[in-house]
Design a protein around this motif. Structure first.
Motif, PDB file in Angstrom:
ATOM      1  N   PHE A 156      43.389  59.560  92.416  1.00  0.00           N
ATOM      2  CA  PHE A 156      43.435  58.801  93.662  1.00  0.00           C
ATOM      3  C   PHE A 156      44.435  57.659  93.678  1.00  0.00           C
ATOM      4  O   PHE A 156      44.707  57.112  94.746  1.00  0.00           O
ATOM      5  CB  PHE A 156      42.033  58.259  93.975  1.00  0.00           C
ATOM      6  CG  PHE A 156      41.044  59.337  94.284  1.00  0.00           C
ATOM      7  CD1 PHE A 156      40.921  59.835  95.569  1.00  0.00           C
ATOM      8  CD2 PHE A 156      40.261  59.895  93.280  1.00  0.00           C
ATOM      9  CE1 PHE A 156      40.027  60.850  95.856  1.00  0.00           C
ATOM     10  CE2 PHE A 156      39.361  60.910  93.553  1.00  0.00           C
ATOM     11  CZ  PHE A 156      39.246  61.395  94.848  1.00  0.00           C
ATOM     12  N   ASP A 163      36.187  48.353  92.408  1.00  0.00           N
ATOM     13  CA  ASP A 163      35.543  48.949  93.577  1.00  0.00           C
ATOM     14  C   ASP A 163      34.067  49.154  93.264  1.00  0.00           C
ATOM     15  O   ASP A 163      33.638  49.058  92.110  1.00  0.00           O
ATOM     16  CB  ASP A 163      36.230  50.261  94.004  1.00  0.00           C
ATOM     17  CG  ASP A 163      35.827  51.431  93.137  1.00  0.00           C
ATOM     18  OD1 ASP A 163      35.457  51.215  91.965  1.00  0.00           O
ATOM     19  OD2 ASP A 163      35.880  52.580  93.615  1.00  0.00           O
ATOM     20  N   ASN A 205      36.082  66.432  93.648  1.00  0.00           N
ATOM     21  CA  ASN A 205      36.092  66.966  95.005  1.00  0.00           C
ATOM     22  C   ASN A 205      35.015  68.028  95.212  1.00  0.00           C
ATOM     23  O   ASN A 205      34.385  68.083  96.272  1.00  0.00           O
ATOM     24  CB  ASN A 205      37.474  67.546  95.331  1.00  0.00           C
ATOM     25  CG  ASN A 205      38.521  66.461  95.501  1.00  0.00           C
ATOM     26  OD1 ASN A 205      38.235  65.400  96.042  1.00  0.00           O
ATOM     27  ND2 ASN A 205      39.729  66.712  95.034  1.00  0.00           N
ATOM     28  N   SER A 242      33.387  54.191  95.364  1.00  0.00           N
ATOM     29  CA  SER A 242      33.656  54.057  96.800  1.00  0.00           C
ATOM     30  C   SER A 242      35.103  54.419  97.124  1.00  0.00           C
ATOM     31  O   SER A 242      35.414  54.830  98.245  1.00  0.00           O
ATOM     32  CB  SER A 242      33.363  52.627  97.266  1.00  0.00           C
ATOM     33  OG  SER A 242      34.180  51.694  96.577  1.00  0.00           O
ATOM     34  N   HIS A 261      35.032  56.601 100.432  1.00  0.00           N
ATOM     35  CA  HIS A 261      35.067  55.648 101.541  1.00  0.00           C
ATOM     36  C   HIS A 261      35.496  56.311 102.848  1.00  0.00           C
ATOM     37  O   HIS A 261      34.866  56.091 103.904  1.00  0.00           O
ATOM     38  CB  HIS A 261      36.018  54.496 101.199  1.00  0.00           C
ATOM     39  CG  HIS A 261      36.059  53.417 102.238  1.00  0.00           C
ATOM     40  ND1 HIS A 261      36.904  53.449 103.333  1.00  0.00           N
ATOM     41  CD2 HIS A 261      35.337  52.276 102.362  1.00  0.00           C
ATOM     42  CE1 HIS A 261      36.706  52.383 104.073  1.00  0.00           C
ATOM     43  NE2 HIS A 261      35.775  51.650 103.508  1.00  0.00           N
ATOM     44  N   GLU A 262      36.553  57.099 102.801  1.00  0.00           N
ATOM     45  CA  GLU A 262      37.037  57.743 104.035  1.00  0.00           C
ATOM     46  C   GLU A 262      36.019  58.745 104.572  1.00  0.00           C
ATOM     47  O   GLU A 262      35.848  58.869 105.799  1.00  0.00           O
ATOM     48  CB  GLU A 262      38.381  58.421 103.776  1.00  0.00           C
ATOM     49  CG  GLU A 262      39.527  57.442 103.571  1.00  0.00           C
ATOM     50  CD  GLU A 262      40.871  58.140 103.505  1.00  0.00           C
ATOM     51  OE1 GLU A 262      40.924  59.363 103.794  1.00  0.00           O
ATOM     52  OE2 GLU A 262      41.860  57.471 103.157  1.00  0.00           O
ATOM     53  N   HIS A 263      35.329  59.457 103.693  1.00  0.00           N
ATOM     54  CA  HIS A 263      34.314  60.420 104.133  1.00  0.00           C
ATOM     55  C   HIS A 263      33.158  59.698 104.837  1.00  0.00           C
ATOM     56  O   HIS A 263      32.618  60.194 105.836  1.00  0.00           O
ATOM     57  CB  HIS A 263      33.788  61.215 102.939  1.00  0.00           C
ATOM     58  CG  HIS A 263      34.824  62.082 102.284  1.00  0.00           C
ATOM     59  ND1 HIS A 263      35.435  63.130 102.931  1.00  0.00           N
ATOM     60  CD2 HIS A 263      35.350  62.045 101.030  1.00  0.00           C
ATOM     61  CE1 HIS A 263      36.289  63.722 102.118  1.00  0.00           C
ATOM     62  NE2 HIS A 263      36.257  63.069 100.955  1.00  0.00           N
ATOM     63  N   THR A 267      33.411  56.734 106.339  1.00  0.00           N
ATOM     64  CA  THR A 267      33.959  56.210 107.589  1.00  0.00           C
ATOM     65  C   THR A 267      34.000  57.286 108.669  1.00  0.00           C
ATOM     66  O   THR A 267      33.708  57.014 109.856  1.00  0.00           O
ATOM     67  CB  THR A 267      35.378  55.651 107.350  1.00  0.00           C
ATOM     68  OG1 THR A 267      35.322  54.609 106.367  1.00  0.00           O
ATOM     69  CG2 THR A 267      35.970  55.088 108.631  1.00  0.00           C
ATOM     70  N   ARG A 268      34.330  58.500 108.280  1.00  0.00           N
ATOM     71  CA  ARG A 268      34.413  59.601 109.251  1.00  0.00           C
ATOM     72  C   ARG A 268      33.061  60.227 109.565  1.00  0.00           C
ATOM     73  O   ARG A 268      32.971  61.146 110.377  1.00  0.00           O
ATOM     74  CB  ARG A 268      35.365  60.688 108.725  1.00  0.00           C
ATOM     75  CG  ARG A 268      36.825  60.267 108.663  1.00  0.00           C
ATOM     76  CD  ARG A 268      37.729  61.485 108.521  1.00  0.00           C
ATOM     77  NE  ARG A 268      37.486  62.195 107.280  1.00  0.00           N
ATOM     78  CZ  ARG A 268      38.211  62.050 106.172  1.00  0.00           C
ATOM     79  NH1 ARG A 268      39.227  61.192 106.168  1.00  0.00           N
ATOM     80  NH2 ARG A 268      37.946  62.745 105.091  1.00  0.00           N
ATOM     81  N   GLU A 315      31.198  61.972 107.479  1.00  0.00           N
ATOM     82  CA  GLU A 315      30.982  63.206 106.720  1.00  0.00           C
ATOM     83  C   GLU A 315      29.981  62.991 105.584  1.00  0.00           C
ATOM     84  O   GLU A 315      29.363  63.943 105.106  1.00  0.00           O
ATOM     85  CB  GLU A 315      32.311  63.712 106.160  1.00  0.00           C
ATOM     86  CG  GLU A 315      33.326  64.051 107.239  1.00  0.00           C
ATOM     87  CD  GLU A 315      34.730  64.197 106.698  1.00  0.00           C
ATOM     88  OE1 GLU A 315      35.577  64.773 107.408  1.00  0.00           O
ATOM     89  OE2 GLU A 315      34.993  63.733 105.572  1.00  0.00           O
TER      90      GLU A 315
END
Length: 294
Positions: A104, A165, A227, A244, A248-250, A252-253, A255
């Protein structure tokens, strides 16, 4: 062979005149003539043939000029190589990275660094923390990039902290715990989807259970990659304990959903490790500075 005399001979031959060569070298004409004669004596072969007011090379002298040209061209290439290496414009940078930063963080950092240093060869090895530190200690890596618990910090290595994080408990949005606050005991009753044994995050979760006197959770599914574990949780089964940075993006979306666990707040440290007390090359210093800015 006297390389100083060879260079002087080469300058005279290229200039086509002892006078011009003397002016170029900023020494007297008699000094040039004297050194050329001594060089011919040392070689046991004539370099110049009489030719009126100018100079004329002997067949041997003409061949020697070509050989000297190759030598001095190669010398210039070596000097350029040394200067480029010293200034960080060329060389080889070997990076050992643990799984989390390797997936990442490092790809973006490496791409940015390579764009600014096209002459640098970069070799990136993804491995666990123990092996990353060992590669660094054995001089098989120039830097190690680590993501995990600060308690793993090796005493014999220099540790440059980048950032921290949080570690999150996550479930599918349809899970009964989604968006709620629960106790650690309740959370540990859920089946978990995690990476293989030896994963630092998995070990920290199990250590947390030991600290609170709880049985570790059932690892219902085990994957070797991050993943795959995330996708399984998103599909609606089990829970995960994960950085996180990864999810984090998952979240936020929508998911994935975070679960707050009472009294639990753990973090990952991201750091660059180097060998203590060692002079770092310009290349290593430039890469570390890029990572710190990023």
């Amino acid at each position: 062979m006297n390389l100083h005399a060879l260079r002087l001979f080469y300058v005279v031959a290229e200039a086509g005149s002892v006078t011009k060569a003397a002016a170029q070298l900023r020494i007297s004409q008699p000094a040039v003539t004297s050194q050329i004669k001594k060089f011919e004596k040392d070689l046991g072969l004539p370099l110049f043939a009489p030719s009126g007011r100018g100079i004329s090379l002997t067949p041997f002298g003409a061949e020697l000029v070509q050989q000297a040209a190759n030598l001095f061209t190669y010398e210039e290439q070596i000097e350029t190589f040394v200067a480029d290496y010293r200034l960080g414009r060329s060389g080889k940078l070997r990076i050992a990275a643990t799984y989390l930063p390797a997936n990442f963080l490092v790809p973006g950092w490496a791409a940015r660094f390579k764009a600014g240093h096209p002459g640098v060869e970069m070799v990136i090895t993804t491995t666990n923390s123990r092996q990353a530190f060992e590669r660094l200690k054995r001089h098989e890596a120039d830097v190690a990039i680590y993501g995990g618990g600060p308690e793993d910090k090796p005493q014999e290595l220099d540790w440059i902290e980048l950032f921290e994080d949080e570690l999150w408990f996550v479930v599918a949005p349809s899970h009964p715990f989604a968006g709620r606050t629960v106790s650690l005991r309740e959370m540990m009753k859920e089946p978990f989807i995690m990476r293989e044994e030896g994963s630092s995050t998995r070990e920290r979760l199990f250590s947390l259970c030991r600290t609170y006197g709880l049985n570790p959770p059932q690892v219902a599914l085990q994957f070797s990659g991050l993943n795959e574990a995330i996708r399984s949780v998103m599909a609606g089964y089990g829970a995960n304990f994960i950085s996180s940075l990864v999810v984090h993006e998952h979240v936020t979306r929508g998911e994935l959903a975070r679960v707050q666990v009472e009294g639990i707040h753990l973090t990952n440290s991201f750091a660059i490790c180097t060998r203590s007390g060692e002079h770092q090359s310009q290349l290593v210093r430039q890469f570390i500075e890029l990572c710190r800015q990023a």
